[in-house]
Design a protein around this motif. Structure first.
Motif, PDB file in Angstrom:
ATOM      1  N   MET A   1     -77.543  24.012  84.015  1.00 25.82           N
ATOM      2  CA  MET A   1     -75.073  24.903  84.320  1.00 25.82           C
ATOM      3  C   MET A   1     -75.393  24.981  83.444  1.00 25.82           C
ATOM      4  N   SER A   2     -74.129  25.485  83.424  1.00 24.93           N
ATOM      5  CA  SER A   2     -73.119  26.351  82.158  1.00 24.93           C
ATOM      6  C   SER A   2     -71.890  25.660  83.020  1.00 24.93           C
ATOM      7  N   ILE A   3     -70.864  25.844  81.607  1.00 25.04           N
ATOM      8  CA  ILE A   3     -69.458  25.679  82.667  1.00 25.04           C
ATOM      9  C   ILE A   3     -69.275  26.820  83.318  1.00 25.04           C
ATOM     10  N   PHE A   4     -69.395  27.434  83.492  1.00 25.73           N
ATOM     11  CA  PHE A   4     -68.501  29.454  84.252  1.00 25.73           C
ATOM     12  C   PHE A   4     -69.075  28.833  85.394  1.00 25.73           C
ATOM     13  N   SER A   5     -70.732  28.699  85.377  1.00 25.70           N
ATOM     14  CA  SER A   5     -71.555  28.294  86.506  1.00 25.70           C
ATOM     15  C   SER A   5     -71.414  27.124  87.037  1.00 25.70           C
TER      16      SER A   5
ATOM     17  N   SER B   1     -76.267  29.230  69.259  1.00 25.77           N
ATOM     18  CA  SER B   1     -76.200  29.326  70.038  1.00 25.77           C
ATOM     19  C   SER B   1     -75.089  28.804  71.718  1.00 25.77           C
ATOM     20  N   HIS B   2     -74.817  27.252  71.158  1.00 26.82           N
ATOM     21  CA  HIS B   2     -74.059  26.606  71.705  1.00 26.82           C
ATOM     22  C   HIS B   2     -72.867  27.285  71.423  1.00 26.82           C
ATOM     23  N   VAL B   3     -71.809  28.064  70.880  1.00 24.36           N
ATOM     24  CA  VAL B   3     -70.785  28.060  70.411  1.00 24.36           C
ATOM     25  C   VAL B   3     -70.811  29.878  71.031  1.00 24.36           C
ATOM     26  N   LEU B   4     -71.477  30.815  70.550  1.00 21.45           N
ATOM     27  CA  LEU B   4     -71.925  32.423  70.874  1.00 21.45           C
ATOM     28  C   LEU B   4     -71.844  32.050  72.731  1.00 21.45           C
ATOM     29  N   ASP B   5     -72.560  30.613  73.223  1.00 24.62           N
ATOM     30  CA  ASP B   5     -72.574  30.745  75.461  1.00 24.62           C
ATOM     31  C   ASP B   5     -71.098  30.653  75.404  1.00 24.62           C
ATOM     32  N   LEU B   6     -70.491  29.881  74.882  1.00 27.82           N
ATOM     33  CA  LEU B   6     -69.300  28.679  74.704  1.00 27.82           C
ATOM     34  C   LEU B   6     -68.047  30.107  74.534  1.00 27.82           C
ATOM     35  N   ASN B   7     -68.050  30.686  73.679  1.00 32.60           N
ATOM     36  CA  ASN B   7     -67.070  32.825  73.955  1.00 32.60           C
ATOM     37  C   ASN B   7     -67.653  33.305  74.557  1.00 32.60           C
TER      38      ASN B   7
ATOM     39  N   GLU C   1     -68.700  32.819  78.074  1.00 29.58           N
ATOM     40  CA  GLU C   1     -68.265  31.653  78.841  1.00 29.58           C
ATOM     41  C   GLU C   1     -66.456  31.787  78.632  1.00 29.58           C
ATOM     42  N   VAL C   2     -65.673  31.674  77.900  1.00 28.23           N
ATOM     43  CA  VAL C   2     -64.566  31.570  77.562  1.00 28.23           C
ATOM     44  C   VAL C   2     -63.804  33.616  78.233  1.00 28.23           C
ATOM     45  N   ALA C   3     -64.728  33.955  77.017  1.00 30.67           N
ATOM     46  CA  ALA C   3     -64.348  35.094  77.352  1.00 30.67           C
ATOM     47  C   ALA C   3     -64.723  35.296  79.361  1.00 30.67           C
ATOM     48  N   GLN C   4     -65.155  35.797  79.575  1.00 31.36           N
ATOM     49  CA  GLN C   4     -65.481  36.504  81.168  1.00 31.36           C
ATOM     50  C   GLN C   4     -64.644  35.638  82.065  1.00 31.36           C
ATOM     51  N   LEU C   5     -64.339  33.778  81.609  1.00 33.05           N
ATOM     52  CA  LEU C   5     -63.438  33.424  82.017  1.00 33.05           C
ATOM     53  C   LEU C   5     -61.660  33.834  82.064  1.00 33.05           C
ATOM     54  N   GLN C   6     -61.750  33.469  80.625  1.00 39.51           N
ATOM     55  CA  GLN C   6     -59.991  34.515  80.206  1.00 39.51           C
ATOM     56  C   GLN C   6     -60.113  36.722  81.277  1.00 39.51           C
ATOM     57  N   GLN C   7     -60.718  36.281  80.836  1.00 43.83           N
ATOM     58  CA  GLN C   7     -61.028  38.198  82.207  1.00 43.83           C
ATOM     59  C   GLN C   7     -60.991  38.030  83.366  1.00 43.83           C
ATOM     60  N   LYS C   8     -61.393  37.375  83.708  1.00 39.08           N
ATOM     61  CA  LYS C   8     -61.580  36.460  85.150  1.00 39.08           C
ATOM     62  C   LYS C   8     -60.213  36.159  85.543  1.00 39.08           C
TER      63      LYS C   8
ATOM     64  N   ILE D   1     -59.404  25.724  79.895  1.00 43.18           N
ATOM     65  CA  ILE D   1     -59.054  24.949  78.654  1.00 43.18           C
ATOM     66  C   ILE D   1     -60.045  23.053  78.578  1.00 43.18           C
ATOM     67  N   GLU D   2     -60.821  23.060  79.608  1.00 41.64           N
ATOM     68  CA  GLU D   2     -62.010  22.596  79.237  1.00 41.64           C
ATOM     69  C   GLU D   2     -62.980  23.181  78.788  1.00 41.64           C
ATOM     70  N   VAL D   3     -63.008  24.304  79.105  1.00 41.30           N
ATOM     71  CA  VAL D   3     -64.263  25.106  78.285  1.00 41.30           C
ATOM     72  C   VAL D   3     -63.824  25.371  76.775  1.00 41.30           C
ATOM     73  N   ARG D   4     -62.425  25.202  76.630  1.00 37.60           N
ATOM     74  CA  ARG D   4     -62.045  26.133  74.777  1.00 37.60           C
ATOM     75  C   ARG D   4     -61.954  24.117  74.158  1.00 37.60           C
ATOM     76  N   SER D   5     -61.896  23.012  75.120  1.00 36.80           N
ATOM     77  CA  SER D   5     -61.794  22.247  74.466  1.00 36.80           C
ATOM     78  C   SER D   5     -63.165  21.633  73.993  1.00 36.80           C
ATOM     79  N   THR D   6     -64.325  21.992  74.798  1.00 38.84           N
ATOM     80  CA  THR D   6     -65.141  22.112  74.365  1.00 38.84           C
ATOM     81  C   THR D   6     -65.853  22.631  73.562  1.00 38.84           C
ATOM     82  N   SER D   7     -65.763  23.983  73.400  1.00 38.55           N
ATOM     83  CA  SER D   7     -65.424  25.093  72.101  1.00 38.55           C
ATOM     84  C   SER D   7     -65.103  24.337  71.179  1.00 38.55           C
ATOM     85  N   ALA D   8     -64.307  23.585  70.647  1.00 43.48           N
ATOM     86  CA  ALA D   8     -63.393  23.324  70.116  1.00 43.48           C
ATOM     87  C   ALA D   8     -64.223  21.682  69.076  1.00 43.48           C
ATOM     88  N   LYS D   9     -64.982  21.266  70.396  1.00 39.90           N
ATOM     89  CA  LYS D   9     -65.362  20.021  69.997  1.00 39.90           C
ATOM     90  C   LYS D   9     -66.834  20.234  69.549  1.00 39.90           C
TER      91      LYS D   9
END
Length: 221
Positions: free
Chosen positions: A1-5, A113-119, A121-128, A41-49
């Motif tokens: 399950m993704s972080i966004f889900s 692929s993971h970076v693309l998914d995180l990006n 999710e970040v875009a969707q979450l930021q928009q929401k 913040i959590e998703v961006r932290s994961t993306s940075a890692k």
């Protein structure tokens, strides 16, 4: 399950919990935005890692490529020295480095692929989050309007409205009675102007009467 889900599940659970407890809508909206910000913040932290892991892997891959090239150079040197045994050993090390490099390439593809998914999710979450903040005032205003209307309807239901109308009609009737009572005192009474007008009218009648008597007296003679 993704972080966004997972975030959506958390938000839905909080909304249902708040609604069940009839919490303050303002508090509910504030909590939703807070959940969004914390998850972002959590998703961006994961993306940075993940990006840091990717850079580490890329450096490792560069080192493996260099190591494979070095072993090939050593194998060539061994052949020049007629040391086929050493050349074979060097090529075996080169093969092992290349195999490790291929595994690293697969890991890099997975990280990409993971970076693309995180990006995404970040875009969707930021928009929401932006939408939620933009709608926050509007939602609170709508809630306040609905709450006010509901309160008015609770206070002034049909029975109470009928009661209010009946009271108004009773007061109106009372005013009619008071006005009628005032008018009753005026019946049969005259003001000063009316009395003076009556005197003037009586004087004219008296003059006409005297004139009539004079004419009749003259005719009698």
């Amino acid at each position: 399950m993704s972080i966004f889900s997972r975030f959506q599940d958390i938000i839905n659970a909080n909304i249902n919990s708040l609604l069940d407890r009839a919490e303050d809508p303002e508090k509910m909206i504030r909590l939703m935005i807070q959940e969004m910000e914390e998850t972002l913040i959590e998703v961006r932290s994961t993306s940075a890692k993940v990006l840091a892991d990717k850079k580490t892997l890329e450096r490792r891959m560069a080192a493996l490529e260099k190591e494979a090239d070095t072993w090939e150079e050593k194998a060539a040197l061994a052949l020049l020295k007629d040391r086929e045994d050493l050349a074979r050993a060097a090529l075996a090390e080169q093969s092992a480095a290349n195999e490790t490099l291929e595994i690293a390439k697969e890991e890099l593809l997975a990280l990409d692929s993971h970076v693309l998914d995180l990006n995404s999710e970040v875009a969707q979450l930021q928009q929401k989050l932006n939408d939620a903040k933009a709608k926050q005032k509007s939602m609170l205003a709508r809630e306040q309007t609905a709450r006010s209307k509901l309160e008015i309807r609770r206070r002034f239901n049909r029975d109470k409205l009928n009661e209010a109308f009946e009271k108004f009609e009773r007061y109106e009737r009372k005013m009619d009675d008071m006005e009628a009572e005032v008018e009753s005192y005026d019946i049969g009474s005259k003001d000063l102007a009316d009395e003076i007008q009556d005197l003037a009218r009586d004087e004219k009648v008296d003059q006409a009467l005297e004139q009539l008597k004079a004419r009749m007296s003259q005719k009698a003679k």
